[in-house]
Design a protein around this motif. Structure first.
Motif, PDB file in Angstrom:
ATOM      1  N   GLY A  23      48.858  40.861  46.873  1.00  0.00           N
ATOM      2  CA  GLY A  23      49.872  41.265  47.843  1.00  0.00           C
ATOM      3  C   GLY A  23      50.007  42.766  47.997  1.00  0.00           C
ATOM      4  N   ARG A  24      49.390  43.529  47.105  1.00  0.00           N
ATOM      5  CA  ARG A  24      49.474  45.000  47.188  1.00  0.00           C
ATOM      6  C   ARG A  24      48.107  45.638  47.441  1.00  0.00           C
ATOM      7  N   PHE A  25      47.061  45.059  46.899  1.00  0.00           N
ATOM      8  CA  PHE A  25      45.715  45.619  47.025  1.00  0.00           C
ATOM      9  C   PHE A  25      44.873  44.734  47.943  1.00  0.00           C
ATOM     10  N   THR A  26      43.953  45.379  48.664  1.00  0.00           N
ATOM     11  CA  THR A  26      43.018  44.651  49.517  1.00  0.00           C
ATOM     12  C   THR A  26      41.623  45.207  49.325  1.00  0.00           C
ATOM     13  N   ILE A  27      40.683  44.325  49.021  1.00  0.00           N
ATOM     14  CA  ILE A  27      39.287  44.724  48.896  1.00  0.00           C
ATOM     15  C   ILE A  27      38.554  44.354  50.182  1.00  0.00           C
ATOM     16  N   SER A  28      37.632  45.214  50.592  1.00  0.00           N
ATOM     17  CA  SER A  28      36.832  44.932  51.780  1.00  0.00           C
ATOM     18  C   SER A  28      35.465  45.580  51.604  1.00  0.00           C
ATOM     19  N   ARG A  29      34.539  45.150  52.420  1.00  0.00           N
ATOM     20  CA  ARG A  29      33.195  45.720  52.345  1.00  0.00           C
ATOM     21  C   ARG A  29      32.639  45.959  53.734  1.00  0.00           C
ATOM     22  N   ASP A  30      31.771  46.965  53.821  1.00  0.00           N
ATOM     23  CA  ASP A  30      31.061  47.274  55.055  1.00  0.00           C
ATOM     24  C   ASP A  30      29.580  47.285  54.705  1.00  0.00           C
ATOM     25  N   ASN A  31      28.905  46.204  54.994  1.00  0.00           N
ATOM     26  CA  ASN A  31      27.490  46.095  54.623  1.00  0.00           C
ATOM     27  C   ASN A  31      26.610  47.098  55.372  1.00  0.00           C
ATOM     28  N   ALA A  32      27.033  47.501  56.556  1.00  0.00           N
ATOM     29  CA  ALA A  32      26.257  48.480  57.324  1.00  0.00           C
ATOM     30  C   ALA A  32      26.289  49.853  56.652  1.00  0.00           C
TER      31      ALA A  32
END
Length: 117
Positions: free
Chosen positions: A67-76
Motif C-alpha cells: 500500500g505504500r511501495f510500488t515496483i515496476s519495470r521498463d524492459n525497453a
C-alpha cells in the motif's frame, strides 16, 4: 559482465517519497527474462525482500510496505523502479536491486535510504 546500478536514495522526512531506480547492463544480459527485486538491509538486521516483480510483470510485496511501495519495470530501458511513498523511519536501510533467473542471480551495490522522524 552484468551490472546493476541503483540510484535515487537519499534523506527524506517521514511521510515523504522517494523513487529508486536500478539500471541493468551487460552484453549478454536478457533483462526481460529475469525476475527483479528490491531488498533492504538495516544495521543489525538481515537483508529482507521488499518487493519483487516477475518477468511477466506480477508484483509481490512485503507486508510492511504493501500500500505504500510500488515496483515496476521498463524492459525497453532495462530498468526496475521502486516508488516509495509515506516513508517511515523504519524504512531506513540500504536498498539493493536483485536480478534472479533461478540458476543465477545478480546484485547491485546498494543505495542508502534514510527517513528522519
Amino acid at each position: 559482465q552484468v551490472q546493476l546500478v541503483e540510484s535515487g536514495g537519499g534523506l527524506v522526512q517521514a511521510g515523504g517519497s522517494l523513487r529508486l531506480s536500478c539500471a541493468a547492463s551487460g552484453s549478454s544480459f536478457m533483462f526481460r527474462l529475469y525476475a527483479m527485486g528490491w531488498f533492504r538491509q538495516a544495521p543489525g538486521h538481515q537483508r529482507e525482500l521488499v518487493a519483487k516483480i516477475t518477468a511477466g510483470g506480477s508484483a509481490d510485496y512485503a507486508d510492511s510496505v504493501k500500500g505504500r511501495f510500488t515496483i515496476s519495470r521498463d524492459n525497453a530501458k532495462n530498468t526496475v523502479y521502486l516508488q516509495m511513498n509515506i516513508l517511515k523511519p523504519e524504512d531506513t536501510a540500504v536498498y539493493y536491486c536483485n536480478a534472479d533467473r533461478g540458476i543465477r542471480d545478480y546484485w547491485g551495490q546498494g543505495t542508502q535510504v534514510t527517513v528522519s522522524s
